[in-house]
Design a protein around this motif. Sequence first.
Motif, short mmCIF file in Angstrom:
data_model
loop_
_atom_site.label_atom_id
_atom_site.label_comp_id
_atom_site.label_asym_id
_atom_site.label_seq_id
_atom_site.Cartn_x
_atom_site.Cartn_y
_atom_site.Cartn_z
N GLN A 1 -1.48 11.09 3.77
CA GLN A 1 -1.84 10.08 4.77
C GLN A 1 -0.64 9.24 5.15
O GLN A 1 -0.45 8.86 6.31
CB GLN A 1 -2.96 9.20 4.23
N ILE B 1 -1.46 0.57 20.23
CA ILE B 1 -1.92 0.71 18.84
C ILE B 1 -3.38 1.13 18.83
O ILE B 1 -3.79 2.06 18.16
CB ILE B 1 -1.73 -0.60 18.08
N LYS B 2 -4.15 0.45 19.65
CA LYS B 2 -5.58 0.73 19.65
C LYS B 2 -5.85 2.14 20.14
O LYS B 2 -6.60 2.91 19.53
CB LYS B 2 -6.29 -0.29 20.53
N PRO C 1 0.79 -1.24 0.00
CA PRO C 1 0.00 0.00 0.00
C PRO C 1 0.82 1.29 0.00
O PRO C 1 0.24 2.35 0.12
CB PRO C 1 -0.79 -0.11 1.30
N SER D 1 -7.91 8.66 14.60
CA SER D 1 -8.98 8.54 13.60
C SER D 1 -10.32 8.77 14.27
O SER D 1 -10.98 7.86 14.73
CB SER D 1 -8.93 7.17 12.93
N LEU E 1 -2.15 4.20 -0.17
CA LEU E 1 -2.47 5.39 0.62
C LEU E 1 -2.09 6.64 -0.16
O LEU E 1 -1.29 6.59 -1.08
CB LEU E 1 -1.69 5.36 1.93
N LEU F 1 -4.13 -4.75 -0.86
CA LEU F 1 -4.45 -3.46 -0.28
C LEU F 1 -4.42 -2.33 -1.30
O LEU F 1 -3.59 -2.33 -2.21
CB LEU F 1 -3.45 -3.14 0.84
N VAL G 1 -0.74 -3.90 21.95
CA VAL G 1 -2.14 -3.86 21.56
C VAL G 1 -2.80 -2.59 22.09
O VAL G 1 -3.49 -1.86 21.37
CB VAL G 1 -2.87 -5.12 22.07
N ALA H 1 -4.43 4.84 17.71
CA ALA H 1 -5.21 4.90 16.47
C ALA H 1 -6.58 5.50 16.73
O ALA H 1 -7.09 6.28 15.94
CB ALA H 1 -5.36 3.50 15.88
N ARG I 1 -12.64 10.07 12.46
CA ARG I 1 -13.52 9.98 11.31
C ARG I 1 -14.13 8.61 11.14
O ARG I 1 -15.24 8.48 10.69
CB ARG I 1 -12.70 10.27 10.05
N THR J 1 0.35 -8.75 0.80
CA THR J 1 -0.17 -7.41 1.09
C THR J 1 -0.30 -6.61 -0.20
O THR J 1 -1.24 -5.86 -0.37
CB THR J 1 0.75 -6.65 2.04
N VAL K 1 -18.34 6.77 9.85
CA VAL K 1 -18.65 5.93 8.69
C VAL K 1 -19.52 4.76 9.09
O VAL K 1 -20.45 4.40 8.37
CB VAL K 1 -17.34 5.44 8.04
N GLU K 2 -19.24 4.22 10.27
CA GLU K 2 -20.03 3.08 10.72
C GLU K 2 -21.51 3.44 10.87
O GLU K 2 -22.38 2.60 10.72
CB GLU K 2 -19.50 2.57 12.07
#
Lengths: 366, 382, 175, 170
Positions: free
Chosen positions: B311, B356-357, B222, B364, B307, B304, B353, B360, B366, B300, B370-371
């Motif tokens: 970004q 990162i979570k 990507p 984000s 980007l 993918l 974990v 991120a 945004r 990958t 979207v969901e």
Amino acid sequence: MVTANPFLVNMGPQHPSTHGVLRLRLVLDGEKVLNVEPVLGYLHSSKEKLQEEHTYLQTVPITDRMDYLAAMSNNLGVALAIEKLAGIEAPERAQYLRVIMAELQRVASHCFAQAVFLQDLGAWGGPLMYFLREREQVLDIFEMVCGARLTYNYIRPGGVSQDVPPEFLPAVHGFLATFPKKLDEYEGLLTKNEILRARTVGVGVISRELALSAGFSGPMLRGSGVDWDLRKQDPYCVYDRFAFDVPLGHVGDCYDRFMVRFYEIRESLRILHQALEQLPPGEWKTPVPIVIRPPAGEAFQLIESPRGMLGYYLVSDGGAAPWRFHVRAPSFLNLGALNEMLVGSTVADVVAIVGSIDIVMGEVDR
Amino acid sequence: MINQFIIDTFAGVLPEWLIALMTGVTGAVGVLLFALSCALAAIWIERKLIGRMQIRYGPNRVGPKGLLQPIADAIKVIGKEAITPFGVDKVVYAAAPLVIFIPALLTFAVVPFAPGAALLNVDIGVLFVVAVGALGVMPIFMAGWASNNKYSLMGAMRAIAQTVSYEIPLVLSLVGLVLMAGSFKMEDLVLYQIENGWFLLLQPLAALIFFIAASAELNRTPTDIMEGESELAAGYHTEYSGFKFSLFYATEYTHVFAVSALISTLFLGGWGTGPVLDQVPAIIWFIAKTYLLFCVFVWTRATLPRLRIDQLMAFAWKFLLPLSLVNIMLVAVLVELNLPGIVVFAVNAVLAVVLIKGWAGLLSARGATVEQRVYIRPAAAQ
Amino acid sequence: MAGTNTGSPVFDRIMTTVTSGSALAQAIQGSFPTAVTEVYSTAVVLDASAIVGVCGYLKDAPDLAFDYLADLTAVDYIDYFEVVYQLLSMGRNASATLKVRCQGRKALAVPSVTGVWHAANFLEREVYDLFGIDFPGHPDLRRIMLFEGFPGHPLRKDFLEFDHRTIAAAAQERE
Amino acid sequence: MVGSGILGGLITVLRHVLQKPYTRQYPEEAVPLKGRFRGYDFAWSEERCTGCATCAKACPHGCIDIVTDPLPNGRYNIDVFDIDIGKCMVCGLCVEVCPYDALFMGADFALASERRWDMVQHKQDIGSRERLSAYFRPAFGNEIAVRNELRGDYTTSKGVAKPAAEEKKA
């Protein structure tokens, strides 16, 4: 911020992601687009003039060549326009067959649109080919029905050219049985993908007002949240007999248009299920003369093609050939507001936005 | 092995500098051959694998299972006309494809294929890799600048921005390794892993950062924005054809292999196998790991989308850089505490974990909206 | 529709209302008494000078609200040219047809409605290119399909001879 | 969690590696043609053709060139029946309008020639084609037919039971 001298880049007519021969003259400041001017006409073959020298029946195969990804819709539009002009009515079975073909065509066309959109975003590997595989199955069905895979010449004034063969119904049922599962899989593969969201959410936003004023139609218009689908608002053929929903976008960005196409595929499958169930026996064509001579007058017929509102404006002088044959091409109008959509975005966004419009240059240039 | 043979045979017979020269030349030739054969194999593997991912057959015409396809490709591409477009800077234009081969090859110099089998067993192996890796952007810029093409220039500019950005998290992710192993020497890093477990497990965060940052430097989706065929035609090598293009093409694969070898050395325990499968020669293990990693890169690439440049930059500076800094701090603390390996793994994995979570999620805002988008409105709302 | 299918669910048949010419003329004459020159069953013919005003009125009047220009094209009737506007009102689900006539074959001009609907931009350029009708007020009136300097306007009925040499010469001159 | 979408996509792609390839190995493994397939190779039956030139009139591009001259029995001898495949767009209108079912779409598509004029197929070529498409020829059912089926009791789509040749004799 450092600014460089703006420089001019010709994107197209030979470029991997301008979908044929669209040429964009981009004025760039580094990666930023300062101005854009679409240059059309590289595929112009003056089909409207050509039609003035053909009989009404002969105009049908030439419309195949305009929107070559949705030739069934083109045939349907011109057939309806000629019927309106000449006062012909097609039998009921023909109307159902037309709906089935148009919806299969919508599935095929949207599959292709999704595939090339993903390719424009750089996912040229798996997803592209998966969508093409599904489209291939629809093309197989079309080949079975009318002997051609791309330029069908199937839907005619007065009905359809031939009845469907006996193996048609099992083939469509087989397709309807396997396709939704795969569609779920692809949706899982794509719509949750963070990179795809990053590239599409908030990119190429078209406001409701601009979409209306610029004459956008199809997923471009519905992606901006305007509830306008001719199958609902002005049902031609027998679309008023089917239950289906019109998917609408929220913001009008590339993601909305992408998702609207996904949902439209699903709704098309719903229509197909109902149409196959209701398909009546009987004649598939009203006898019409080879040379139709409609009375002097004019007819304007709009239909909902996969790319938007496809319109045919026919003027007859009572002769065998149309006096004027005008096509309102949805792709042509969907390109009309590129400046508003592209200025301020980056080169990578240009590709994404043009991909999300889903243009077919054969139709734009005609 | 060959070097050992040379040393054993000629020791005492020939002067020492000559023996050093001979071993050097054989080693260099060996590495070169390995890299080139890997590039050829890589072309086949990638074409075949992507073919299968696209539910196609992939190459299967030339030779059994299409194994001779890379050779056919090479013959075809060399047979093509070498075009030098009007207005190019001729010297730089011709030099770029030659220069680009060097950094990819140099990386192989310090990679230990087996115990003692590194061509250049320097004490600063990690630093060498970093230094050489940063060099890779030079020829890309040369090619883009000399081509006299706006697309090429844009590709080159993107390449520089991207490489400079990703070099930083790349280096920082390696600091943790060096802290833990206490050495810059590649062989020491491998030996440490054999003793204490792979760095992939000990430092998952560093492994992730290194993987992403290294793949960003490989110009493969990507992150292939410098090539970006749907945006920039072919980026920096738009104007190249024939043999010059084939050098770019081969280098791309050599580069991927160099990075795969690096990752398997730094994070997958190099030639080390663990106690169970010790019978298999070390070099086989090493090569197997390298090829496996190459397949991951292909995977990958086939899946993918790419980007956008801003970004990609934001990802490097806002996401990878802070995380790698936090990672260094963590590792420093853990090294000071001198905990057993399993505890280090557990702590690091959990923290990775969480980090990162959390990070991120912060970045984000945004994604959540979207969901909530519903495309089929209920009938009442319409 | 011919025949009824008892097995199918029946929905309320919504259809786009085609505004009749007389209704349209009545609506327009309220504000523009001299604009309408002829009335047909589904269309009205307008005076060229009034077209921009009428279009703006049709778009903005809340009980008309023709917010969408579906199509704009022209027809060559030899004695005169007719520019045809197909309007849609998405809110009211109604359609209307306006026409403007240009007598003669030279110095044809119809004021541009680009200010009312953005969609007219490309459509008017197309008509200008293929029919040679000028649209004063258009922001960027250039040929769109053919190159600048193409001899003639292909969709005119008197464009019969398609001489490759003339066109090639014109293309070369442009180079 | 961030990255789950990417991971899911990767797994989907990996699953496809194990599937059988969808593409076909073309020259060895040809796609079975559907019965109504419209190919470029027209087939024509001289016995049945009356030289009415309806096909030539129906062709949008004027690919068909027919020259006839009258016979003493009131029928026409067909001197020239050329189809310019280079112009043809395979719309099939000529086959549809033929009142005597004398013209058929062919089932072959692999045509190539070095010169433009080689694309013109003459009377003897199209008169001896073996494989006939079932496009607009319901008597074939829905299968690619071979020429032998043409002879004998072929019921035409227009209900004319006997070929024109028999009429000639009668």
